[in-house]
Design a protein around this motif. Sequence first.
Motif: not given
Length: 182
Positions: A70, A108, A113
């Motif tokens: 992420v 992400f 996610l």
Amino acid sequence: RAEDPRVAKSLPRLERALERAIGLASDTLKYGRSSAPEAKLQTIRLHDLVAEAADAALAAHPEVTFANEVVPEADIQADPDHLHRSCANLIRNAAEAMNSQGSVSVGFDGSTLSVIDSGPGLPEQAKANLFKPFAGSTRRDGTGLGLALSRDLARAMGGDLELGETGDSGTRFVVFLPPSGA
């Protein structure tokens, strides 16, 4: 009150972990009587939440390699406790499915996610009962509540949780996050 700086530095994380544990225990006891707790959406830094969830989930699985993919600046609207519980559960499940050997990554794409492991994939029986309380566990000591509660928490935020795919090269779960401004 300890003078050791390591203890002082660890105290806020320990307090948050205890608060979450108390909340999880309460939610588990209430599960059969009510729906998921109401979500309190706020802006959170997703990278940091994923890192904290992975630390908690993988504490008992030091051999598992973890990659937080992420981007550090990703801010989202979500309930931090709901999302932390869901992420920690998915990461812990992945580590346990791989017998603490292998890799887990979290990515992400702006709205979803993905939690991906390098494990052996889910057995057919497990796929049929994944999100059914008390029925979805493949472990002898499992309660079968983790994925059911994680899905309920995602839905309480206006999102969802689904099995993306599973096979010999691993499993991917997808958490659909609430739309911006939800």
